[in-house]
Design an enzyme around this catalytic site. Sequence first.
Site, short mmCIF file in Angstrom:
data_model
loop_
_atom_site.label_atom_id
_atom_site.label_comp_id
_atom_site.label_asym_id
_atom_site.label_seq_id
_atom_site.Cartn_x
_atom_site.Cartn_y
_atom_site.Cartn_z
N SER A 141 -68.72 73.27 107.90
CA SER A 141 -68.87 74.72 107.18
C SER A 141 -68.37 74.94 105.94
CB SER A 141 -68.19 75.70 108.21
OG SER A 141 -68.66 75.44 109.70
N ASN A 201 -76.28 67.21 103.40
CA ASN A 201 -76.82 66.57 104.51
C ASN A 201 -77.76 67.60 105.10
OD1 ASN A 201 -77.47 65.25 106.97
ND2 ASN A 201 -75.39 65.75 107.91
N GLY A 255 -71.03 73.26 111.92
CA GLY A 255 -71.93 74.10 112.24
C GLY A 255 -71.40 75.08 113.04
N GLU A 296 -72.85 64.00 114.51
CA GLU A 296 -73.98 63.89 115.54
C GLU A 296 -74.54 62.59 116.12
OE1 GLU A 296 -76.03 66.62 112.97
OE2 GLU A 296 -74.50 68.08 113.31
P1 PGA Z 1 -72.08 72.18 108.27
O1 PGA Z 1 -72.36 70.71 108.40
O2 PGA Z 1 -71.89 72.10 106.72
O3 PGA Z 1 -73.47 72.82 108.69
O4 PGA Z 1 -70.88 72.70 109.16
C1 PGA Z 1 -71.75 69.35 107.87
C2 PGA Z 1 -72.13 68.30 108.44
O5 PGA Z 1 -72.44 67.98 109.35
O6 PGA Z 1 -72.04 67.29 107.36
#
Ligand code: PGA
Length: 243
Positions: A205, A8, A167, A93
Amino acid sequence: MPKVIAGNWKMHHGPAETSAFFADFHEAADPGRHRVVIFPPALSVSAAKEHAGSVEIGVQNVHWEPSGAYTGELSAEMSASSGASLVLIGHSERRHIFGETDEEVARKVEAVLRADLEPVVCVGETLEQRRGGALAAVLERQVGAVVSALSHAPAFMIAYEPVWAIGTGETATPQDASQAHGLIRRQLAEGGLAGATTPILYGGSVKPGNAKDLLSAPDVDGVLVGGASLSGADFAAIVHAAS
Ligand code: PGA
């Protein structure tokens, strides 16, 4: 079992960076029997399709109407005609920054199915909810909201993404992921959906260094990767971790 490795990109990588990503990715990756998917920004779908090879392309969000006076929105139908085959729905989000509700998530699932696209519905709890012992209740509410919409889906996936792990560098342990996936699987089955065979992805993450452990955990059928999917080499390493 083949795994699903999905990236993503969020609001990163316009068309030029998209071409560069695929050049790096193809140099390093061997998807083999696994399903590899990228969700670029919608403006980069055409560039992605041009360079994707066997990688499937999706969009990150759609409006539930097929067309109309909704400035700035895009529909499932136009996503399909631009070459996307999957849609992320209800990413945390979208839910937390843009205020998307469970009801809107369900309407979007209906729209995605109407356009013959495959929905990837994202669910997951906040840290506060987890600490308050509400993990099962949150998943039940979020999955429950889409069970009826998904009842006529030829194919769909669920992505479990604990909000506290997105994130942040905080990863759920493989045991955390397995536990939540088990709850989701049970709930899908109780709702009359193919709980046992629905791919359930873990997101939050995921990096080249932790992908193998997560991908080998019981009930984890794949990963949804944010930050680490922006580099062709890192994403290829995550695909490699599935083999
Ligand atoms: P991240 O995001 O791997 O940067 O934690 C995952 C996501 O929001 O799909």
